[in-house]
Design a protein around this motif. Structure first.
Motif, PDB file in Angstrom:
ATOM      1  N   TYR A 274       9.884  -6.626   7.519  1.00  0.00           N
ATOM      2  CA  TYR A 274      10.144  -6.053   6.195  1.00  0.00           C
ATOM      3  C   TYR A 274      11.450  -5.281   6.129  1.00  0.00           C
ATOM      4  CZ  TYR A 274       5.392  -7.500   5.480  1.00  0.00           C
ATOM      5  OH  TYR A 274       4.261  -8.261   5.399  1.00  0.00           O
TER       6      TYR A 274
ATOM      7  N   VAL B  73       3.642   1.451   3.250  1.00  0.00           N
ATOM      8  CA  VAL B  73       3.705   1.100   4.669  1.00  0.00           C
ATOM      9  C   VAL B  73       4.953   0.269   4.963  1.00  0.00           C
ATOM     10  CG1 VAL B  73       1.268   1.272   5.253  1.00  0.00           C
ATOM     11  CG2 VAL B  73       2.101  -0.825   4.232  1.00  0.00           C
ATOM     12  N   LYS B  74       5.563  -0.332   3.931  1.00  0.00           N
ATOM     13  CA  LYS B  74       6.740  -1.170   4.148  1.00  0.00           C
ATOM     14  C   LYS B  74       8.056  -0.478   3.853  1.00  0.00           C
ATOM     15  CE  LYS B  74       6.156  -4.970   1.728  1.00  0.00           C
ATOM     16  NZ  LYS B  74       5.764  -6.289   1.183  1.00  0.00           N
TER      17      LYS B  74
ATOM     18  N   ALA C  46      -1.331   6.210   7.794  1.00  0.00           N
ATOM     19  CA  ALA C  46      -0.291   6.921   7.056  1.00  0.00           C
ATOM     20  C   ALA C  46      -0.874   7.876   6.017  1.00  0.00           C
ATOM     21  CB  ALA C  46       0.636   5.913   6.384  1.00  0.00           C
ATOM     22  N   ARG C  47      -2.039   7.502   5.428  1.00  0.00           N
ATOM     23  CA  ARG C  47      -2.597   8.343   4.367  1.00  0.00           C
ATOM     24  C   ARG C  47      -3.429   9.488   4.917  1.00  0.00           C
ATOM     25  NH1 ARG C  47      -4.770   3.731   0.233  1.00  0.00           N
ATOM     26  NH2 ARG C  47      -2.752   3.225  -0.684  1.00  0.00           N
TER      27      ARG C  47
ATOM     28  N   ASP D 175       0.806  -1.229   0.000  1.00  0.00           N
ATOM     29  CA  ASP D 175       0.000   0.000   0.000  1.00  0.00           C
ATOM     30  C   ASP D 175       0.839   1.279   0.000  1.00  0.00           C
ATOM     31  OD1 ASP D 175      -2.766  -1.035   0.202  1.00  0.00           O
ATOM     32  OD2 ASP D 175      -1.961  -1.971   2.017  1.00  0.00           O
ATOM     33  N   VAL D 176       0.723   2.035  -1.076  1.00  0.00           N
ATOM     34  CA  VAL D 176       1.454   3.299  -1.181  1.00  0.00           C
ATOM     35  C   VAL D 176       0.703   4.369  -0.386  1.00  0.00           C
ATOM     36  CG1 VAL D 176       2.261   5.096  -2.758  1.00  0.00           C
ATOM     37  CG2 VAL D 176       2.409   2.691  -3.424  1.00  0.00           C
ATOM     38  N   VAL D 177       1.447   5.109   0.427  1.00  0.00           N
ATOM     39  CA  VAL D 177       0.788   6.105   1.273  1.00  0.00           C
ATOM     40  C   VAL D 177       1.217   7.538   0.965  1.00  0.00           C
ATOM     41  CG1 VAL D 177       0.349   4.508   3.153  1.00  0.00           C
ATOM     42  CG2 VAL D 177       2.509   5.759   3.111  1.00  0.00           C
TER      43      VAL D 177
ATOM     44  N   ASN E 124      -1.353   1.753  -6.616  1.00  0.00           N
ATOM     45  CA  ASN E 124      -1.668   0.345  -6.391  1.00  0.00           C
ATOM     46  C   ASN E 124      -2.763  -0.152  -7.328  1.00  0.00           C
ATOM     47  OD1 ASN E 124      -1.149   1.287  -3.117  1.00  0.00           O
ATOM     48  ND2 ASN E 124       0.074  -0.337  -4.009  1.00  0.00           N
TER      49      ASN E 124
ATOM     50  N   VAL F 285      -2.445   1.647   6.798  1.00  0.00           N
ATOM     51  CA  VAL F 285      -2.563   2.433   5.569  1.00  0.00           C
ATOM     52  C   VAL F 285      -3.345   3.714   5.836  1.00  0.00           C
ATOM     53  CG1 VAL F 285      -3.437   2.449   3.218  1.00  0.00           C
ATOM     54  CG2 VAL F 285      -2.407   0.378   4.161  1.00  0.00           C
TER      55      VAL F 285
ATOM     56  N   PRO G 154      -2.540   8.677  -3.519  1.00  0.00           N
ATOM     57  CA  PRO G 154      -1.380   7.807  -3.797  1.00  0.00           C
ATOM     58  C   PRO G 154      -1.796   6.360  -4.060  1.00  0.00           C
ATOM     59  CG  PRO G 154      -1.428   8.431  -1.469  1.00  0.00           C
ATOM     60  CD  PRO G 154      -2.480   9.242  -2.158  1.00  0.00           C
ATOM     61  N   GLU G 155      -3.013   5.982  -3.577  1.00  0.00           N
ATOM     62  CA  GLU G 155      -3.463   4.596  -3.761  1.00  0.00           C
ATOM     63  C   GLU G 155      -3.672   4.242  -5.232  1.00  0.00           C
ATOM     64  OE1 GLU G 155      -4.968   6.949  -2.046  1.00  0.00           O
ATOM     65  OE2 GLU G 155      -7.080   7.142  -2.607  1.00  0.00           O
TER      66      GLU G 155
END
Lengths: 129, 485
Positions: free
Chosen positions: B413, A63-64, B474-475, A37-39, A92, B471, A88-89
C-alpha cells in the motif's frame, strides 16, 4: 458506493451538507473505502475557531494510510463530532450520518459553488478507479 | 502464541542469581529508597536464555531469507563490517575522551565524510544525523535558515511530489512549512506544468526522491531543479534510493542543494530491528556553513612522518546540533568498511547489479501482475497486488500468502498513487536462483488467487502466529509492560 444526492462533494473527497449558512462536513463513502479500516481521527480545530478554506479539519488514519480532511470553505466552527475519537469505525460504517466531522457557520456560501454534485462526483470517481 | 511472555513464565521466588554471603555487616536500605510496585519477572538463568533464544528463532532476517521490502534496501550486511566495528581500538573508545586520544576514530569519520562527498558530488558532509528522517529534518531546517538569513520570510511552502517518501511531507510540516503535493505525469515523473504553477515568490524548496517510490528515475530531473532554482527555491534530494545511482550519477553534479544518505540502506549496516540508522547530510558549497555540528576537520596538516591532527568544528551558520556526541559512530565504522572493501569500481557494480536484479524480477512478475508504469525501473518496482476480475483479493492477502512460501513480504500500500501497491526491491546481493524462486512463488499465488482464493484470505498458515488483527491492534491500544493483576 453511496453518493447521496443533495450533498456537494470536493475533489479531495469531503462532502458538504448545506442548511442556510450552516454546513456539515464529512468524508465520502469513496474516501472511506479507499482508506479501508479507520483507526484514528485527530481534529486540528476546536469549537469556536475561525477557519479558512484549505485549512485542515482533521487527520484520518487507517491501517493503510493517513489523510487530511480539508475545509472547502471559510467560517466558524459550531461543533466537532467528539464521538469519532472513541469510535473511528463510524467513518467506515456510516460516513454520511453518524460520522459527520464538523459543523461550521460559513462566511460566504458561494465558496461552495465550485464543488461537485453527486453525479459529477460519481463520474470523477469512475475515472480514478 | 508459541512462546509465553517473560511475565507469564515468572514463578514467585525463582532466582537467576545467587549472591555470596556478605563479608561486611548487613545494613538494611532506608525505606525511602525501596519500591514495592516494581513487578519484575522471577526466572532462572536457563529460563531467561531459553526464552530469548526461542524468541530470536521466530525472527525473520536477511541472514535467514530473501527480504524484498521496497525502499528499505534490505541488502546483505557483510560480516566484516561487524569484525571491524568490534576492534577493541574502536569499540572501547568513549565519546567523552579528549579528541587527541581518539585520532583514529576522527580519521575514520573524516575519511567517511570524504568518501560520501566523492560518491555524491556534494561539497561537505555532516555525519551527525541519527537516521534518514533526521537527515531530512536537517535539510528542511537548512532551507528554513537559508531563507531567514537571506531575509526571504515569504518563502513558506515546500513542494512534495506524490511519488516521494512519506517522511518528506512529514518533515516539511514538522519544520513549519506549508506542504504542497505535486502530481506525477503519466510516465511517473514530476508533472512539469503543475510544478511551474507553484514556482513563485513563496516557494522555499522542493523535496525530490529520485529514483522515486515507483522505482523510476525522473527523466526531467534537471529541468525540475532548474525551475525551482529560478524561482529562488532550494532542492532537497531524498537519498534513500541512492543504491541505484552509486558510481553512475552524482546528485551534487545534477544540481541538488542538499541530500541525506541512509548509511544503513546503501552502505549495508543492519537496520531490520529498528536501527540504529545513520543519516549523514551533504550540501553544495553555498550551504556548507549551515550543516549541523560537529564536523571533523584537519586542524594541522601532517607530512611524511606525522599524520594530520583532526578535531571537530561547528560551521558558522550551523542549524545547531541534532544529536548528542557525534552521531552513530558504530554505524559510521560499518559504512566506512563497506565502502573501503568495494572501492570505486565495486560501488558502481552494486548499482548496476541492483538495477539489473530489479528489472529481471520485474520482467518475470509483470507476466501475472499489472505494472502501472511500464518503464525500465531502477533498484525497485511497484506492481498492483490486485486483479479487476478477482475483487476479493487484495495486496495484503498476497503478502500474507508469500510468508507461507518462506519470503518476507514486500512493502504494501505504498506509494499511495498505485492501487493496491506491492513495492519490490530485490537488491544486488540476491542471486538469480533466489529471484527465480520468488518470481515463481508470486506466479503460484496469482494462480491460487483465481483457483483457491481461500488460501490467500486465510494466509499465513505456516507462521508461528497466523494473520494478526491490524485494526484491533491500532484501535485498541494496550501498551503496558506487565500483565495487570
Amino acid at each position: 458506493m453511496k453518493t447521496p444526492d443533495g450533498l456537494k462533494y470536493a475533489r479531495t473527497d469531503e462532502w458538504v451538507k448545506l442548511d442556510g449558512d450552516e454546513a456539515t462536513i464529512g468524508i465520502s463513502d469513496f474516501a472511506q473505502d479507499q482508506l479501508s479500516d479507520v483507526v484514528y481521527v485527530e481534529f486540528m480545530i476546536d469549537e469556536g475557531d475561525a477557519v479558512n478554506k484549505g485549512d485542515t479539519v482533521a487527520t484520518v488514519e487507517s491501517v493503510k494510510a493517513a489523510a487530511d480532511v480539508i475545509f472547502p470553505a471559510s467560517g466558524e466552527i459550531l461543533a466537532v463530532n467528539e464521538d469519532l475519537a472513541d469510535a473511528p469505525e463510524l467513518l467506515n460504517s456510516d460516513p454520511y450520518e453518524k460520522a459527520w466531522l464538523v459543523r461550521i457557520k460559513l462566511d460566504d456560501t458561494s465558496e461552495l459553488d465550485d464543488l461537485m454534485t453527486a453525479s459529477e462526483y460519481e463520474a470523477y470517481n469512475a475515472d480514478r478507479e | 502464541m508459541t512462546e509465553k511472555t517473560i511475565y507469564e513464565l515468572s514463578q514467585p521466588g525463582r532466582q537467576g542469581v545467587r549472591f555470596p554471603e556478605p563479608d561486611v555487616p548487613v545494613q538494611a536500605l532506608p525505606d525511602a529508597f525501596l519500591r514495592t510496585e516494581i513487578n519484575l519477572p522471577e526466572l532462572s538463568e536457563l529460563d531467561v536464555i531459553r526464552h530469548f533464544t526461542n524468541l530470536s528463532k521466530l525472527n525473520y532476517s536477511i541472514d535467514g531469507g530473501f527480504y524484498p521490502l521496497g525502499s528499505c534496501t534490505m541488502k546483505y550486511n557483510p560480516k566484516i563490517n561487524e569484525e571491524v566495528a568490534r576492534l577493541p581500538g574502536l569499540a572501547h573508545t568513549h565519546p567523552l575522551q579528549p579528541s587527541i586520544t581518539v585520532q583514529g576514530n576522527l580519521y575514520l569519520m573524516h575519511t567517511l565524510q570524504e568518501f560520501l562527498q566523492e560518491i555524491s558530488g556534494f561539497y561537505r558532509v555532516s555525519l551527525s544525523p541519527a537516521a534518514g528522517a533526521q537527515g531530512e529534518l536537517v535539510g528542511a531546517l537548512i532551507i528554513k535558515k537559508y531563507h531567514q538569513i537571506n531575509k526571504n520570510d515569504k518563502r513558506v511552502k515546500i513542494l512534495i511530489p506524490d511519488s516521494a517518501h512519506g517522511t518528506n511531507p512529514a518533515t516539511s510540516s514538522m519544520s513549519g512549512f506549508n506542504v504542497i503535493p505535486l502530481p506525477s505525469d503519466e510516465r511517473g515523473n514530476v508533472d512539469i506544468e503543475a510544478l511551474k504553477n507553484e514556482c513563485d515568490e513563496t516557494l522555499a524548496g522542493l523535496m525530490l526522491t529520485n529514483p522515486n517510490t515507483l522505482g523510476l528515475f525522473d527523466e526531467n530531473v534537471e529541468e525540475v531543479i532548474r525551475l525551482v532554482h529560478e524561482a529562488g527555491g532550494l532542492v532537497y534530494g531524498d537519498g534513500a534510493n541512492l543504491n541505484a545511482l552509486l558510481g553512475i550519477i552524482r546528485p551534487g553534479d545534477v544540481g541538488f542543494d542538499i541530500m541525506h544518505f541512509n548509511l544503513h540502506k546503501t552502505f549495508s549496516t543492519p537496520h531490520g530491528g529498528g536501527g540504529p540508522g545513520s543519516g549523514p547530510v551533504g550540501v553544495a558549497e553555498h550551504l556548507a556553513e549551515y550543516l549541523p555540528s560537529p564536523i571533523v576537520t584537519i586542524v594541522e596538516e601532517g607530512d611524511d612522518g606525522t599524520p594530520p591532527l583532526f578535531d571537530f568544528y561547528e560551521p558558522k551558520l550551523s542549524i545547531g546540533r541534532m544529536k548528542s556526541f557525534y552521531g552513530h559512530f558504530g554505524v559510521h565504522i560499518r559504512a566506512y568498511t563497506y565502502i573501503a572493501m568495494h572501492g570505486t569500481k565495486g560501488l558502481r557494480d552494486i548499482a548496476e547489479k541492483a538495477v539489473l536484479n530489479a528489472n529481471y524480477l520485474m520482467a518475470k512478475v509483470k507476466q501475472d501482475y499489472t505494472l502501472p508504469y511500464d518503464r525500465t525501473c531502477m533498484h525497485e518496482f511497484v506492481v498492483e497486488g490486485a486483479w479487476e476480475d478477482i475483487p476479493d483479493v487484495h495486496a495484503l492477502d498476497i503478502s500474507k500468502r508469500l510468508m507461507d512460501y518462506g519470503f518476507h513480504p514486500p512493502t504494501n500500500y505504498f506509494p499511495l498513487i498505485v492501487h493496491e501497491a506491492l513495492m519490490i526491491e530485490p537488491t544486488e546481493t540476491e542471486n538469480k536462483d533466489t529471484l527465480d524462486t520468488f518470481a515463481s512463488a508470486l506466479k503460484s499465488i496469482a494462480k491460487e488467487a483465481r483457483e483457491k482464493p481461500e488460501l490467500l484470505h486465510g494466509a499465513p498458515f505456516t507462521t508461528p502466529i497466523r494473520r494478526c488483527d491490524e485494526v484491533k491492534a491500532a484501535r485498541d491500544l494496550v501498551l503496558c509492560c506487565w500483565i495487570p493483576e
